[in-house]
Write an enzyme that holds these catalytic residues in place. Structure first.
Site, PDB file in Angstrom:
ATOM      1  N   GLY A  27       6.760  -8.376   6.101  1.00 15.21           N
ATOM      2  CA  GLY A  27       7.483  -7.278   5.468  1.00 15.21           C
ATOM      3  C   GLY A  27       7.471  -5.990   6.285  1.00 15.21           C
TER       4      GLY A  27
ATOM      5  CD  GLU B 165      10.855  -9.665   6.042  1.00  9.18           C
ATOM      6  OE1 GLU B 165       9.869  -9.372   5.340  1.00  9.18           O
ATOM      7  OE2 GLU B 165      11.541 -10.689   5.862  1.00  9.18           O
TER       8      GLU B 165
HETATM    9  C1  HXC Z   1      -2.878  -8.067   1.871  1.00 15.45           C
HETATM   10  C2  HXC Z   1      -3.826  -7.485   3.877  1.00 15.45           C
HETATM   11  C3  HXC Z   1      -2.656  -7.863   4.567  1.00 15.45           C
HETATM   12  C4  HXC Z   1      -1.568  -8.330   3.798  1.00 15.45           C
HETATM   13  C5  HXC Z   1      -4.107  -7.170   6.011  1.00 15.45           C
HETATM   14  N1  HXC Z   1      -4.693  -7.062   4.802  1.00 15.45           N
HETATM   15  N2  HXC Z   1      -2.869  -7.659   5.886  1.00 15.45           N
HETATM   16  N3  HXC Z   1      -3.939  -7.595   2.540  1.00 15.45           N
HETATM   17  N4  HXC Z   1      -1.739  -8.428   2.457  1.00 15.45           N
HETATM   18  N5  HXC Z   1      -0.395  -8.677   4.365  1.00 15.45           N
HETATM   19  C6  HXC Z   1      -6.049  -6.606   4.514  1.00 15.45           C
HETATM   20  C7  HXC Z   1      -7.093  -7.645   4.854  1.00 15.45           C
HETATM   21  O1  HXC Z   1      -7.208  -8.591   3.822  1.00 15.45           O
HETATM   22  C8  HXC Z   1      -8.330  -6.785   4.981  1.00 15.45           C
HETATM   23  O2  HXC Z   1      -8.803  -6.465   3.693  1.00 15.45           O
HETATM   24  C9  HXC Z   1      -7.788  -5.499   5.593  1.00 15.45           C
HETATM   25  O3  HXC Z   1      -6.382  -5.501   5.326  1.00 15.45           O
HETATM   26  C10 HXC Z   1      -7.973  -5.450   7.099  1.00 15.45           C
HETATM   27  O4  HXC Z   1      -7.430  -6.626   7.647  1.00 15.45           O
HETATM   28  P1  HXC Z   1      -8.255  -7.584   8.652  1.00 15.45           P
HETATM   29  O5  HXC Z   1      -7.610  -8.906   8.595  1.00 15.45           O
HETATM   30  O6  HXC Z   1      -9.702  -7.519   8.375  1.00 15.45           O
HETATM   31  O7  HXC Z   1      -7.969  -6.856  10.036  1.00 15.45           O
HETATM   32  P2  HXC Z   1      -7.850  -7.530  11.477  1.00 15.45           P
HETATM   33  O8  HXC Z   1      -8.913  -8.550  11.672  1.00 15.45           O
HETATM   34  O9  HXC Z   1      -7.773  -6.408  12.442  1.00 15.45           O
HETATM   35  O10 HXC Z   1      -6.445  -8.308  11.472  1.00 15.45           O
HETATM   36  C11 HXC Z   1      -5.257  -7.593  11.346  1.00 15.45           C
HETATM   37  C12 HXC Z   1      -4.074  -8.560  11.050  1.00 15.45           C
HETATM   38  C13 HXC Z   1      -4.459  -9.426   9.819  1.00 15.45           C
HETATM   39  C14 HXC Z   1      -3.819  -9.458  12.248  1.00 15.45           C
HETATM   40  C15 HXC Z   1      -2.828  -7.719  10.771  1.00 15.45           C
HETATM   41  O11 HXC Z   1      -4.876  -8.550   8.759  1.00 15.45           O
HETATM   42  C16 HXC Z   1      -3.331 -10.264   9.307  1.00 15.45           C
HETATM   43  O12 HXC Z   1      -3.006 -11.297   9.897  1.00 15.45           O
HETATM   44  N6  HXC Z   1      -2.749  -9.825   8.190  1.00 15.45           N
HETATM   45  C17 HXC Z   1      -1.688 -10.614   7.528  1.00 15.45           C
HETATM   46  C18 HXC Z   1      -0.421 -10.500   8.317  1.00 15.45           C
HETATM   47  C19 HXC Z   1       0.699 -11.333   7.666  1.00 15.45           C
HETATM   48  O13 HXC Z   1       0.576 -12.561   7.579  1.00 15.45           O
HETATM   49  N7  HXC Z   1       1.729 -10.663   7.240  1.00 15.45           N
HETATM   50  C20 HXC Z   1       2.865 -11.302   6.562  1.00 15.45           C
HETATM   51  C21 HXC Z   1       2.620 -11.392   5.100  1.00 15.45           C
HETATM   52  S1  HXC Z   1       3.919 -12.275   4.309  1.00 15.45           S
HETATM   53  P3  HXC Z   1     -10.360  -6.551   3.324  1.00 15.45           P
HETATM   54  O14 HXC Z   1     -10.377  -6.215   1.863  1.00 15.45           O
HETATM   55  O15 HXC Z   1     -10.804  -7.931   3.681  1.00 15.45           O
HETATM   56  O16 HXC Z   1     -10.994  -5.499   4.189  1.00 15.45           O
HETATM   57  C22 HXC Z   1       5.155 -11.192   4.150  1.00 15.45           C
HETATM   58  C23 HXC Z   1       6.355 -11.708   3.385  1.00 15.45           C
HETATM   59  C24 HXC Z   1       7.423 -10.664   3.229  1.00 15.45           C
HETATM   60  O17 HXC Z   1       5.110 -10.103   4.597  1.00 15.45           O
HETATM   61  C25 HXC Z   1       8.464 -11.108   2.233  1.00 15.45           C
HETATM   62  C26 HXC Z   1       7.999 -11.197   0.834  1.00 15.45           C
HETATM   63  C27 HXC Z   1       9.063 -11.583  -0.130  1.00 15.45           C
END
Ligand code: HXC
Length: 257
Positions: free
Chosen positions: A108, A111
């Site tokens: 997102g 996006e």
């Molecule tokens: C909820 C999230 C998040 C997300 C990060 N966090 N991304 N929480 N949703 N998309 C939270 C983590 O759970 C964590 O919380 C805190 O943020 C820090 O993240 P870390 O993972 O500890 O940091 P790091 O190791 O530096 O890694 C960074 C990262 C990773 C590579 C960006 O966080 C990651 O892969 N995030 C998800 C990225 C992703 O897949 N995005 C797409 C989502 S789907 P805590 O509480 O543990 O500290 C999407 C669909 C859109 O976007 C359309 C919908 C209809």
């Protein structure tokens, strides 16, 4: 507002998504606040909007995975529509919108940046559509806008394989216009926004509409769209001022409307 900061300086406004401990991930509340902030923009005085994320690590790390994890098919569709509606509002906002991408722009977040007119990136920016790794498709316009902004084969690779790209590759692909250090990013966005804001507002808005509407039309229809918007600029104070100043070899007075 819990998650959105909004500040206007002269004719430029900055909207900051501020949920730093979740890397500015978009939950429903963030989306709702973003929408009401955009609805409240004073379009009489704001001539360019910048969207960025709080902190230096992340623009937006995606939609909130925790919130999405338990959604039904119907709720998933509704969540997609909620984001799509907000992002379409940004895309069709009458004034230009610049994304200052200060770190992760995933799912997102990528996006959101693509619904803006122009993307500037920090050196640590990472763009990607990792959704297939979560068992879903991009749902806030990623399958459509990425394939329109960069070569379709590269867009498909990013979407199918979840391949992420860094700022330099995004620049080479034309996904971003320029790359800056983290410290320089916002000042650079503000400088560009200021430059846009100093040009004739009616003309700038007409240009945004012409480009956007034209891209969705055939060339014949698109040229008619341009002709009408071009015509609409005549007899405005700014057109008279701008052309008179050129012919008198003078600087135009500040543009007003
Ligand atoms: C909820 C999230 C998040 C997300 C990060 N966090 N991304 N929480 N949703 N998309 C939270 C983590 O759970 C964590 O919380 C805190 O943020 C820090 O993240 P870390 O993972 O500890 O940091 P790091 O190791 O530096 O890694 C960074 C990262 C990773 C590579 C960006 O966080 C990651 O892969 N995030 C998800 C990225 C992703 O897949 N995005 C797409 C989502 S789907 P805590 O509480 O543990 O500290 C999407 C669909 C859109 O976007 C359309 C919908 C209809």
């Amino acid at each position: 507002m819990n998650f959105i900061q909004y500040e206007q300086k002269d004719a430029v406004a900055v909207l900051t998504i501020s949920r730093e401990k979740a890397l500015n991930a978009l939950n429903s509340e963030v989306l709702t606040e973003m929408e009401s902030t955009i609805d409240a923009i004073d379009l009489e005085t704001v001539r360019c909007l910048i969207i960025t994320g709080a902190g230096q690590k992340s623009f937006v790390a995606g939609a909130d995975i925790g919130e999405m994890s338990t959604l039904s098919k119907a709720d998933g569709e509704a969540f997609g529509k909620k984001g799509n509606d907000v992002f379409r509002k940004i895309e069709t906002l009458p004034i230009p919108v610049i994304a200052a991408v200060n770190g992760f722009a995933l799912g997102g977040g990528c996006e959101l940046s693509m619904s803006c007119d122009i993307r500037l990136a920090a050196e640590n920016a990472v763009f990607g559509q990792p959704e297939t790794g979560l068992g879903i498709t991009p749902g806030f316009g990623g399958t459509q806008r990425l394939a329109r902004l960069i070569p379709v084969g590269k867009a498909k690779e990013m979407i199918y394989a979840g391949t992420k790209i860094k700022a330099d590759e995004a620049l080479a692909l034309g996904l971003v216009n320029a790359v800056y250090s983290s410290e320089e990013l916002l000042p650079a966005a503000e400088k560009l926004a200021g430059k846009i804001a100093r040009n004739a507002p009616i003309a700038v808005r007409a240009c945004k509409k012409a480009v956007n509407d034209g891209l969705e039309a055939s060339m014949d229809e698109a040229l008619v769209i341009e002709e009408k918007l071009f015509g609409s600029c005549f007899e405005t104070e700014d057109q008279i001022n701008g052309m008179k100043a050129f012919l008198a070899k003078e600087k135009p007075a500040p543009f007003v409307n």
